[in-house]
Design a protein around this motif. Structure first.
Motif, PDB file in Angstrom:
ATOM      1  N   ALA A  98      75.172 -38.865  74.834  1.00 34.43           N
ATOM      2  CA  ALA A  98      74.567 -39.049  75.415  1.00 34.43           C
ATOM      3  C   ALA A  98      73.221 -38.393  75.738  1.00 34.43           C
ATOM      4  CB  ALA A  98      74.470 -40.269  76.212  1.00 34.43           C
ATOM      5  N   THR A  99      74.389 -36.874  76.297  1.00 33.06           N
ATOM      6  CA  THR A  99      73.141 -36.206  76.960  1.00 33.06           C
ATOM      7  C   THR A  99      72.435 -35.835  75.642  1.00 33.06           C
ATOM      8  OG1 THR A  99      75.061 -35.813  78.478  1.00 33.06           O
ATOM      9  CG2 THR A  99      73.301 -34.004  78.289  1.00 33.06           C
ATOM     10  N   MET A 128      74.822 -26.076  74.262  1.00 30.08           N
ATOM     11  CA  MET A 128      75.203 -26.956  75.100  1.00 30.08           C
ATOM     12  C   MET A 128      76.238 -28.241  74.620  1.00 30.08           C
ATOM     13  SD  MET A 128      72.441 -29.553  76.496  1.00 30.08           S
ATOM     14  CE  MET A 128      72.951 -31.565  75.634  1.00 30.08           C
ATOM     15  N   LEU A 170      89.735 -39.969  79.615  1.00 34.93           N
ATOM     16  CA  LEU A 170      89.286 -39.317  80.648  1.00 34.93           C
ATOM     17  C   LEU A 170      87.712 -38.465  79.749  1.00 34.93           C
ATOM     18  CD1 LEU A 170      90.563 -37.628  83.649  1.00 34.93           C
ATOM     19  CD2 LEU A 170      89.851 -39.657  83.951  1.00 34.93           C
ATOM     20  N   MET A 171      88.695 -37.738  78.370  1.00 34.02           N
ATOM     21  CA  MET A 171      87.545 -36.916  77.729  1.00 34.02           C
ATOM     22  C   MET A 171      86.961 -38.503  76.847  1.00 34.02           C
ATOM     23  SD  MET A 171      87.288 -34.641  78.458  1.00 34.02           S
ATOM     24  CE  MET A 171      87.804 -34.514  79.963  1.00 34.02           C
ATOM     25  N   THR A 228      85.126 -41.023  77.996  1.00 35.08           N
ATOM     26  CA  THR A 228      84.617 -40.869  79.285  1.00 35.08           C
ATOM     27  C   THR A 228      83.825 -39.569  78.802  1.00 35.08           C
ATOM     28  OG1 THR A 228      85.689 -41.962  80.401  1.00 35.08           O
ATOM     29  CG2 THR A 228      83.618 -41.783  80.911  1.00 35.08           C
ATOM     30  N   ALA A 229      83.892 -38.063  78.425  1.00 31.73           N
ATOM     31  CA  ALA A 229      82.823 -37.474  78.877  1.00 31.73           C
ATOM     32  C   ALA A 229      83.059 -36.713  77.390  1.00 31.73           C
ATOM     33  CB  ALA A 229      84.191 -36.516  78.783  1.00 31.73           C
ATOM     34  N   VAL A 286      63.814 -35.582  73.918  1.00 22.99           N
ATOM     35  CA  VAL A 286      62.728 -34.511  74.483  1.00 22.99           C
ATOM     36  C   VAL A 286      62.602 -33.593  73.746  1.00 22.99           C
ATOM     37  CG1 VAL A 286      62.822 -32.999  76.588  1.00 22.99           C
ATOM     38  CG2 VAL A 286      63.706 -35.089  76.563  1.00 22.99           C
ATOM     39  N   VAL A 287      63.361 -33.228  72.634  1.00 27.54           N
ATOM     40  CA  VAL A 287      62.668 -32.419  72.217  1.00 27.54           C
ATOM     41  C   VAL A 287      61.336 -32.389  71.479  1.00 27.54           C
ATOM     42  CG1 VAL A 287      63.346 -30.845  70.096  1.00 27.54           C
ATOM     43  CG2 VAL A 287      64.940 -30.385  71.911  1.00 27.54           C
ATOM     44  N   LEU A 338      71.045 -26.395  71.992  1.00 26.43           N
ATOM     45  CA  LEU A 338      71.517 -27.618  72.205  1.00 26.43           C
ATOM     46  C   LEU A 338      73.043 -27.657  72.172  1.00 26.43           C
ATOM     47  CD1 LEU A 338      68.935 -30.918  71.542  1.00 26.43           C
ATOM     48  CD2 LEU A 338      69.754 -29.543  73.934  1.00 26.43           C
ATOM     49  N   PHE A 357      80.003 -25.824  74.393  1.00 27.20           N
ATOM     50  CA  PHE A 357      79.710 -25.662  76.230  1.00 27.20           C
ATOM     51  C   PHE A 357      80.802 -26.659  76.521  1.00 27.20           C
ATOM     52  CE2 PHE A 357      78.701 -25.911  80.546  1.00 27.20           C
ATOM     53  CZ  PHE A 357      79.437 -24.791  81.030  1.00 27.20           C
ATOM     54  N   GLN A 358      80.661 -28.388  76.090  1.00 29.89           N
ATOM     55  CA  GLN A 358      81.479 -29.614  76.369  1.00 29.89           C
ATOM     56  C   GLN A 358      82.137 -29.678  75.723  1.00 29.89           C
ATOM     57  OE1 GLN A 358      77.664 -32.131  75.694  1.00 29.89           O
ATOM     58  NE2 GLN A 358      77.399 -32.777  78.099  1.00 29.89           N
ATOM     59  N   VAL A 383      69.113 -37.572  74.660  1.00 27.77           N
ATOM     60  CA  VAL A 383      68.020 -38.067  75.279  1.00 27.77           C
ATOM     61  C   VAL A 383      67.420 -36.051  74.674  1.00 27.77           C
ATOM     62  CG1 VAL A 383      67.799 -37.130  77.362  1.00 27.77           C
ATOM     63  CG2 VAL A 383      69.152 -39.163  77.614  1.00 27.77           C
ATOM     64  N   ALA A 384      69.141 -35.460  75.043  1.00 26.35           N
ATOM     65  CA  ALA A 384      68.018 -33.871  74.947  1.00 26.35           C
ATOM     66  C   ALA A 384      66.808 -34.396  73.174  1.00 26.35           C
ATOM     67  CB  ALA A 384      69.166 -32.407  74.730  1.00 26.35           C
ATOM     68  N   VAL A 389      79.409 -39.334  77.406  1.00 23.86           N
ATOM     69  CA  VAL A 389      78.845 -38.500  78.501  1.00 23.86           C
ATOM     70  C   VAL A 389      77.757 -37.998  77.297  1.00 23.86           C
ATOM     71  CG1 VAL A 389      78.177 -37.376  79.971  1.00 23.86           C
ATOM     72  CG2 VAL A 389      79.993 -39.229  80.206  1.00 23.86           C
TER      73      VAL A 389
END
Lengths: 142, 498
Positions: free
Chosen positions: A112-113, A38, A102-103, A105-106, A120-121, A35, A41-42, A116-117, A109
């Motif tokens: 939020a990802t 991840m 725009l960023m 918003t990103a 789940v973990v 994670l 990366f984002q 959620v991740a 996101v």
């Protein structure tokens, strides 16, 4: 060659960051480390977007004496305001605000990802008692 | 009212999602009827939009969000391609919503409000992805649908959470690639509106620009991860197998299909097919991936003993069909791909509904649970047979017509590997499904209580009616295929797909 690297410094960094994130997501066995990869990366993509909005010798994209000041400064300034609004705005003087918007918003996101991740973990940890993927794989096979 | 339909279609599930989560705090019994109302409103709106597109002289409906004209504001554009996809999404969502009545309290006890909230948000995301004419807006809706589908799968048993984790990692990589690709396109065109991008990209001539080509490749890799094209498919089978029944019925038919729609949209509305297919090598690489994907999906499906897992591998093969059809570079292949998108959505839904019924009635996820089912559950098996015949490609069903267009497109383009892969996959489907139908028809029933062998023990009506309606839709889509294809071809000729 050195000039080429320096001229596109932001873009080199974004590629390097993105590859670090991708490496972590593919090769690490620990879910939290994945994670973290991840998120890197984002973030690398956000750096790319912010970089494309930049211009040389440009300032922040807010028009001086734009509307909104008139209410507090009275009628004298109101004339200036109308003057400023009608004056030609040279787009090259201002950084491009759109990629930055725009960023925002990103970023939302991405948060939020990650949320959620992580949930789940937590569920995986609650059932299997570990977040190491190879240990979980052994338990799934049994 | 009528000109506000595009936004009403999105707002009804979106606002009802909040209503459902709030009323769920008081009484969770209200969640199910409220969800039904929201999805029905959405279906009416999408059907109304389809009617508007039919009547409009240009077959194109524009909606400017907040009255801001494009390219500055976000525009929703509905043309024949996404009009039919919108109706498909709404129909599948309504059927699954009706079907979920008994499954949700059983699979996720005490979590009905959360389930239905996520369900409606996922529907919003899928409809938004389909309706939007703005590239960045598409990314946002893609993330909405992805995030809700992660949650909807992970809400199931612990094994589902484990497969969701892989799905999250792969899905995020895919979405990030799409975001990066859109960034490259924005860098060169300075616009996010798809029609505007199309116009500006056209200005670069047939040679194109290197930045735009990189952006296109990044977007394609992103959507291929999202639709699980071989070799980017590893996340799909487990995630779809272990998902709760109602989540699986919504996600399995729609997520991959809407991704295919996004791919077709970017290939033909944002880019120029003349540029993409200028050198035949471009198509060759993708087509080989599709061919390998079809074969791998079909043969893995043969070896599976769990019904849902077998269906998940069949989805991989179907994705190969659609990608291969779209990348043949001729109108027949593209028609086949779009028509297969519709028919495969219905077929996958029908098979997943049957899998859910058997999980409910026989408490077993294995294919062997279907032994002797014809004498006990004749209506369920009738629905299953229709879907199976459609997967194989038997004439009155829609699966035959989509395969017909795909194969004739392949012959037209001289892509023999694709044609052979399609035929092999049809044969494998025939073996798979006739084996199941034979077991269900001739073998002894699953249970041991032989003394009441002949009694009919059907699924409850809330599951049986959705299944029968889906089976009827498969037949209707096949019978009226010429009309649907004529409607789709309005889009295909407008792209000038050579």
């Amino acid at each position: 060659m050195l000039e080429f690297i320096i001229a596109y410094f932001n873009y080199w960094i974004y590629i390097v960051l993105m590859m670090i994130g991708l490496y972590a997501m593919i090769s690490k066995r620990n879910m939290i480390k994945k994670l973290i990869g991840m998120s890197i990366f984002q973030t690398a993509i956000m750096l790319f977007y912010v970089s494309i909005g930049v211009k040389k010798d440009a300032t922040i994209p807010i028009l001086e004496h734009g509307h909104g000041e008139a209410a507090s400064h009275g009628t004298e300034l109101a004339e200036q305001v109308t003057h400023a609004a009608t004056a030609t705005v040279n787009a090259a003087d201002y950084a491009n605000p759109l990629p930055h918007v725009l960023m925002l918003t990103a970023i939302v996101v991405g948060v939020a990802t990650l949320g959620v991740a992580l949930a789940v973990v937590q569920k995986v940890h609650g059932y299997y008692g570990t977040i190491e993927e190879n240990e979980i794989q052994e338990r799934v096979r049994l | 009212m009528a000109e506000q339909l595009p936004i009403l279609m999105l707002l009804s599930p979106f606002l009802f999602a909040f209503t459902v989560s709030l009323t769920g705090l008081v009484n969770s019994r209200w969640c199910y009827p409220l969800t039904l109302v929201a999805v029905t409103l959405s279906l009416f709106a999408s059907a109304g939009l389809l009617g508007q597109v039919l009547e409009h002289p240009d077959h194109r409906v524009h909606y400017h969000l907040g009255g801001w004209p494009p390219p500055f504001g976000i525009a929703y554009v509905i043309d024949p391609l996404n009009a039919v996809v919108l109706v498909l999404v709404a129909v599948v969502a309504l059927i699954t919503a009706v079907y979920s009545k008994d499954h949700v309290p059983r699979d996720t006890p005490g979590k009905e409000p959360q389930f239905y909230t996520l369900y409606l948000l996922l529907l919003t995301g899928l409809l938004g992805m389909t309706v939007t004419g703005d590239a960045f807006n598409l990314y946002v809706f893609l993330e909405i649908s992805s995030l809700t589908s992660y949650a909807l799968i992970a809400i199931g048993p612990p094994r589902a959470a484990l497969s969701t984790f892989n799905y999250i990692i792969m899905g995020t990589i895919g979405a990030s690639f799409i975001l990066l690709g859109i960034g490259y396109l924005y860098l060169k065109t300075g616009s996010l509106n798809m029609a505007d991008m199309h116009r500006i990209i056209g200005g670069f001539g047939p040679e194109g620009s290197k930045t735009i080509r990189i952006g296109f490749i990044l977007i394609m890799i992103g959507v291929w991860i999202k639709m699980a094209l071989f070799p980017l498919h590893r996340w799909l089978p487990n995630a779809y197998t272990f998902a709760p029944t109602s989540s699986g019925c919504l996600i399995a038919p729609l997520m991959t299909k809407v991704s295919v729609y996004v791919m077709i949209r970017f290939m033909f509305t944002v880019f120029y097919p003349e540029v993409i297919f200028a050198s035949p090598e471009n198509g060759d690489i993708v087509l080989w991936l599709a061919v390998i994907g079809i074969l791998v999906g079909s043969f893995y499906a043969l070896a599976k003993i769990k019904l849902k897992k077998m269906l998940a591998y069949l989805i991989l093969a179907e994705v190969g069909y659609m990608v291969g059809g779209a990348w043949q570079g001729n109108e027949t292949g593209l028609t086949g791909a779009v028509f297969h998108l519709l028919s495969d959505g219905l077929m996958t839904l029908c098979l997943f509904l049957v899998a859910g019924i058997f999980l409910h009635k026989r408490q077993s996820p294995n294919i062997s649970a279907m032994r002797g089912a014809f004498s006990r559950m004749p209506f369920t098996m009738a629905g299953f047979t229709v879907a199976a015949l459609s997967m194989i490609g038997v004439p009155p069903t829609c699966g035959f017509f989509s395969k017909w267009y795909l194969i004739s497109g392949g012959i037209e383009a001289g892509r023999w590997s694709f044609v052979v892969a399609l035929l092999i996959s049809s044969l494998v489907n025939a073996i798979l499904f006739f084996k199941i139908i034979e077991q269900a028809f001739f073998d002894r029933p699953f249970e041991t209580d032989n003394h009441r062998e002949t009694t009919i023990d059907e699924a409850p009506p809330s599951m049986l009616f959705p299944l029968l309606i889906t089976a009827a839709l498969i037949l209707l889509l096949g019978i009226f295929s010429s009309k649907v294809v004529a409607f789709i071809s309005i889009f295909i000729t407008s792209t000038g797909g050579s």
